[in-house]
Scaffold this active site. Structure first.
Site, short mmCIF file in Angstrom:
data_model
loop_
_atom_site.label_atom_id
_atom_site.label_comp_id
_atom_site.label_asym_id
_atom_site.label_seq_id
_atom_site.Cartn_x
_atom_site.Cartn_y
_atom_site.Cartn_z
N GLY A 154 -8.58 5.62 8.37
CA GLY A 154 -9.35 5.66 9.62
C GLY A 154 -10.67 4.91 9.45
N GLY A 183 -12.53 5.38 6.61
CA GLY A 183 -12.85 5.30 5.18
C GLY A 183 -14.01 6.19 4.77
N GLY A 236 -2.25 12.62 6.96
CA GLY A 236 -1.37 11.47 6.73
C GLY A 236 -0.05 11.80 6.08
N ILE A 270 2.50 13.64 7.34
CA ILE A 270 3.69 13.70 8.19
C ILE A 270 3.86 12.44 9.03
CG2 ILE A 270 3.57 16.23 8.27
CD1 ILE A 270 2.78 16.04 11.18
N ILE A 325 1.61 8.70 10.91
CA ILE A 325 0.37 8.00 11.23
C ILE A 325 0.03 8.25 12.69
CG2 ILE A 325 -0.74 5.73 11.37
CD1 ILE A 325 0.96 4.79 9.08
N TYR A 355 -23.21 25.03 3.62
CA TYR A 355 -23.25 23.61 3.26
C TYR A 355 -24.36 23.43 2.24
CZ TYR A 355 -22.82 18.56 4.21
OH TYR A 355 -22.60 17.21 4.13
#
Lengths: 534, 534
Positions: free
Chosen positions: B118, B120, B249, B251, B253, B448
Site C-alpha cells: 500500500g 509502505g 494480504g 487472502i 489483494i 502507546y
C-alpha cells in the site's frame, strides 16, 4: 408456565380490542380459527429415542416436544397442528462448561448430531432438527443462567450463555449496570443465542448491536475449548469474536459470554412525533442519524403501520381526538409515526431531546410528548403475544426483515410490501401489510414488515400459503440489495438465500470456517449452510 | 521526493530545538550518529530478478530497493546501513482490478510469491520479503488512487485501494465529505492498507476504527474475485468483511474499498487540560468515555511524556510561564496533559465542550484553552519526521503499542515502561521512555509507549539492542493481558506473539481461513502467521 405451542407464558394473554378486530375484518375479511392439537396427542407421537443413555440426557417425550421447534410461523403451524415431523432424540441441560465438553465427547463417541438451544425463540428454524439417520441431541443452556462476574472498572460482565434477557438485566441492575440489549424476544431469548445469531436490540442506537457488546468468552468445540480474551480493540489479524458471532451453533457451543455493560442511565424517556408524509418522516430520520444526534432508539412506522397501531391500541375516543389534533397540524391520512428515545445523564437527555425536536420540526413533524412513547416502552416486548390473539381469530401473522442502504430503502420496501400484498391473489385472499424502519445507521436502516393473512381451511394449505409468501419475498430481498436478515439470523429458513448475498467465495469462507471446527458436520447441520445434497 | 531510506518527503525536515537536544543528552547521554549508506551503493547490491518478464512488472534495481522495506526500526536500520538482505524480484503497479487478476494468474502460473504493497508504512514487517527459493513479486496499489464513486444518500464512497490519506480526504472534501480516518501514518498510508491491517485513526472516538468505516468492496484472490456488498448491518452469519479486515494480504489483494463517510463538520476544535496527577487524569479520561461524552478525540500523556513534549516544543520562555501558571493551579511536576477534540454541529461542539470542561474540573483538571490543541492538530502527522532528526544526532526511537481493559491499564503500562527502561542496563545504556493513552473505549484503551536510545558503535549491535527491547516487551504485552497490536497490525515482527493472544484454536481458525483462499501459501508468506518450520 411457558406455552408449549406458542409464545411466552400461558398466564399472559394480549386482548385485541373490538375496534382492532373490525379493522382487520374490513381489510382482509372475517376468519375461522383452525383447531389446535393437544400436548398429549403430540407427546404420544414421539418415537423412541435412538440415544445411548447418559445421565445428562433426558429422553422423555414432553421435553423433546418442548425443544423441537422455535417460533417461526412454520414452527407455529407445526405446533398448532401437531405435525412436528422430527423430534430431537433427547435434551441435555448441562450446568457447566465441563458438562458441555462431556456431552460433545459423548456425541463424538456415539456419532450423534448436536443442536445448541438457547431460549428457543428462533424465527428462522435454527433449532429445528432435520430428519437424520443419526440421533439428534438438543443441548439447552437453560441451567447456565447466572451472572458469573462483573469488572466495574472495565465494565465487563460474564454470564452463563443460557441467561435470558430479564435475568441479564435484573442481575446487572443489582450492581447498577445495564447491557442495554433489548430484542423483541427479550423475555425468552438468551445472551448466548444473541451472540450465536448476531442479534440486535431496540436500543442499538445507543448500546450497539451484539457485535459491539460481545467482548469474548468461552466456546466449547469438538476440537477443545476456545477462549476469547477481552481486549477493547485490536489490529492483530482477523477477529475471532467475529467468527463466533453469527456462527449459529456450527462451530461450537457458547457457554460463557463476556459483555460490555454500561452504568444505569440517570434518565430515559421515549417520545413520539407524527410527520405528514413518508418522505418527510424518512428524511427526518435519516438526517437524525447522519447528524449523529445522541438518541438511544429510533423507529419509524409507515402510514399503514401507523394507522394499524392506532386502530389496535383501543381507546377509540382518545385516538379520534389525537387524529383531529394531528390533522389540524398537517399530519392527516398519510401520517407516519416516529418514536425516539433519549437516554443518559439529565443534561445529555435534555440536549438530545431539544435537538431532536428542533430537527423534526424542520420536517413538519408534530411532537406529541412522552405519553405514546411510554406506551411503546410498556408494550415493547408484548407484540409476540399478539400472534396468539390473532390465531384464535383465524389469522396468521408473520414478519420479514432486512437492512439496506439509504438509496435503496424506499425501492426495497415497496417491492417487499407489493409482493406480500399480491402474494395470495391466486387464492382470492388479501393481506394486511405494514412496515417500520428501525436500527438506523448513517449508511441505511433495517426494514421490518409485518403481514397478516387468513388461515386456509386446513394446516397444509395454510403452510403452503406461508411458504409461497416467505420464499418469494426472501428472494426479492436478496436479489435487490437487502441482507437476508438484519436481526433474526439465517437458521434453516434463510440458508437457501445466503449465497446470493455472500457470493460463492464468501460462502466458501463461511463453510470452510465451520469445517475447521467441525469437519464432520456434527453441529447443527442444515443451519446457516445448506446441506450439499440439497 | 519520497525518502528512499526513511519517512516522508525529503523536502520536509523537523528540527529538534536546542532545549530538546539538551533534554535528551541530560537523560540518556550525548550520542554519535552512524554513517548512512547511499542509494547507489544499495542499488548496486540488488541481484538479478528471477521473474519471467511481464509488461506489468518492473525489475529495475531502484524500484525494488524502494519497495523492499517498511518503516519499523528494524527496516530503518536496514535502509540506513544498506544491509537489506532480501529484495523483491520485481514491482508491479497495476491500474485496475483486472491488472491485479492478471498478476495473480501470472504468479500462479510461474510459481511466484506475492506481497501486496500500500503506502509502505508498515512498522511490523508486513511488506518485507523473506528469503525464498521462489521469486517474490511486490504488487503496489499506488496507481489505484482515485475516488471512484460517492453515494451521498447512503454516505458510501468507493476508492481505489492505493489511495493515500491526503487523496482520500481531498477528493471527499470536494464533495463536502470526510472519512475521518487519521492514523499518524496518514500522509503515506493507503485506504487498502488500513483495511488490510485493521488500522485506527486519531479521531476513532467519533468516526470509529476502520472496522466501522469499511463497508465492503473488492478483493482479488487466487480463487477469483470476492465482492462484498454494502449492507449497513446484518445478522446473516459470520461477517466476511471481518475476515478481510486484518488479513494482511494473506487472502488476496484488496483493490476497491467502500467506506462510510460523513458530511464535513460545521466545527472542530482541540483543547488541552492538565491534571495534577496520573490517577486523576486517568480516572477523568475513563469517565469521559464511559459516560459517552460526544468527543471526537482523546489523548492522555503520562508525566514523562508531558514533560518531554513541553521540552521538545521549543519556546522555553512561554513554556516556563505556562508551567508556572499550571503549578499555581495545582498541576506541578507530576502533571499529565490531556488533549481532546470536539467535532460536529456548532451546538454539539458547544455542548460537548461544556460537559467535558465541567467533568475535567471535577478531577482538578486545569483547562488551558485551544492554543495547545491547535498546535497538536498542526503537528499531528509530523511526529514520524522526528525519527530523522533524532537519527542525525545518534539516537534511535521506536514505539510499542497495545490495548487492554481498564482494570489492567496501569499494571501493563508499568511493566512495559519498566522493561524498556531497564532493557539496555547490561550495555550501560539508559533509555528515555514515555507513554500516552489514546483510542478510548468503555472497556479500556490503547497504550502507546515511545522509547529513545543511543545507537551502538555499529549497525549490528544497534539492531541487537532493538531486538532485545522489542522481543522482551512484546512478550510482556501478550503475557499480561494486552493485544500484540491495537493499531499497527501483526506483520512478521509480531507474528511470533500472536498465538499467546489468540490461542491454539484461534490460530487454527485464522490460518485455516487463509488456506481457504490460498492453499499454497503464495500470498505474503510469513506475515500474520509464522511459517510452520520456524
Amino acid at each position: 408456565m411457558r406455552r408449549w405451542n406458542g409464545w411466552g407464558d400461558d398466564q399472559f394473554a394480549l386482548e385485541l380490542p373490538a375496534e382492532g378486530q373490525q379493522f382487520l375484518a374490513d381489510r382482509i375479511g372475517e376468519a375461522t380459527p383452525l383447531a389446535d392439537a393437544t400436548l398429549e396427542s403430540v407427546c404420544a407421537q414421539v418415537p423412541d429415542s435412538r440415544l445411548a443413555p447418559h445421565p445428562l440426557i433426558d429422553t422423555g417425550a414432553e421435553i423433546r416436544v418442548r425443544h423441537a421447534r422455535g417460533q417461526s410461523l412454520c414452527d407455529w403451524l407445526a405446533m398448532r397442528s401437531g405435525h412436528f415431523g422430527v423430534f430431537p432424540d433427547g435434551v441435555a441441560l448441562p450446568e457447566t462448561s465441563e458438562d458441555v465438553r462431556t456431552l460433545l465427547a459423548y456425541a463424538q463417541a456415539n456419532d450423534v448430531k448436536v443442536i445448541p438451544y438457547g431460549g428457543g425463540t428462533s424465527v428462522a428454524g435454527h433449532i429445528t432438527p432435520l430428519a437424520d439417520a443419526r440421533p439428534v441431541l438438543t443441548v439447552s443452556l437453560a441451567a447456565m443462567n447466572r451472572l458469573i462476574d462483573i469488572d466495574t472498572d472495565s465494565q465487563i460482565a460474564t454470564f452463563g450463555a443460557g441467561t435470558p434477557g430479564p435475568l441479564v438485566e435484573s442481575q446487572l441492575r443489582a450492581e447498577g449496570y445495564t447491557l442495554g440489549h433489548f430484542p423483541q424476544s427479550f423475555e425468552l431469548s438468551t445472551i448466548g443465542g444473541w451472540v450465536a445469531s448476531r442479534s440486535s436490540g431496540q436500543q442499538s442506537l445507543r448500546y450497539g448491536r451484539i457485535e459491539q457488546l460481545y467482548a469474548g468468552g468461552r466456546i466449547e468445540t469438538l476440537r477443545g475449548s476456545l477462549d476469547i480474551p477481552t481486549i477493547p480493540a485490536s489490529s492483530a489479524g482477523p477477529d475471532v469474536r467475529e467468527m463466533v458471532l453469527g456462527s449459529e451453533g456450527r462451530i461450537g457451543i457458547i457457554t460463557e459470554v463476556k459483555v460490555r455493560v454500561t452504568r444505569l442511565p440517570e434518565q430515559e424517556s421515549f417520545h413520539v412525533v407524527f410527520f405528514p408524509t413518508w418522505a418527510q418522516a424518512r428524511d427526518a430520520a435519516r438526517e437524525l442519524v447522519q447528524n449523529r444526534l445522541q438518541l438511544s432508539m429510533l423507529r419509524l412506522s409507515n402510514a399503514v403501520e401507523t394507522e394499524t397501531q392506532l386502530a389496535l391500541a383501543g381507546h377509540p375516543g382518545q385516538i379520534r381526538l389525537l387524529e383531529k389534533f394531528l390533522a389540524f397540524r398537517g399530519a392527516g391520512d398519510k401520517k407516519c409515526m416516529m418514536t425516539f428515545g433519549v437516554t443518559g445523564t439529565r443534561h445529555q437527555c435534555r440536549h438530545a431531546l431539544s435537538e431532536a425536536r428542533k430537527h423534526c420540526s424542520a420536517y413538519d413533524g408534530v411532537y406529541t410528548g412522552k405519553y405514546l412513547g411510554a406506551k411503546w416502552a410498556e408494550k415493547r416486548f408484548t407484540m409476540p403475544y399478539l400472534r396468539e390473539a390473532l390465531w384464535q381469530m383465524g389469522y396468521a401473522v408473520d414478519t420479514l426483515e432486512t437492512a439496506t442502504d439509504w438509496d435503496n430503502v424506499d425501492a426495497l420496501l415497496g417491492k417487499i410490501e407489493d409482493n406480500l400484498r399480491q402474494g395470495l391473489t391466486d387464492d382470492g385472499e388479501r393481506l394486511h401489510v405494514f412496515t417500520h424502519l428501525s436500527h438506523f445507521y448513517g449508511q441505511g436502516c433495517s426494514i421490518y414488515t409485518s403481514y397478516v393473512f387468513r388461515t386456509a381451511d386446513n394446516y397444509e394449505d395454510t403452510l403452503a400459503r406461508w411458504q409461497r409468501l416467505k420464499q418469494s419475498t426472501s428472494r426479492i430481498i436478496v436479489e435487490n440489495g437487502g441482507t437476508i436478515s438484519h436481526q433474526h439470523g439465517v437458521g434453516k429458513d434463510h440458508a437457501p438465500f445466503l449465497e446470493v448475498e455472500k457470493g460463492e467465495l464468501g460462502m466458501a469462507a463461511i463453510s470452510g470456517l465451520c469445517q475447521i471446527f467441525d469437519p464432520e458436520g456434527r453441529l447443527n447441520p442444515g443451519t446457516l449452510i445448506q446441506p450439499i445434497n440439497k
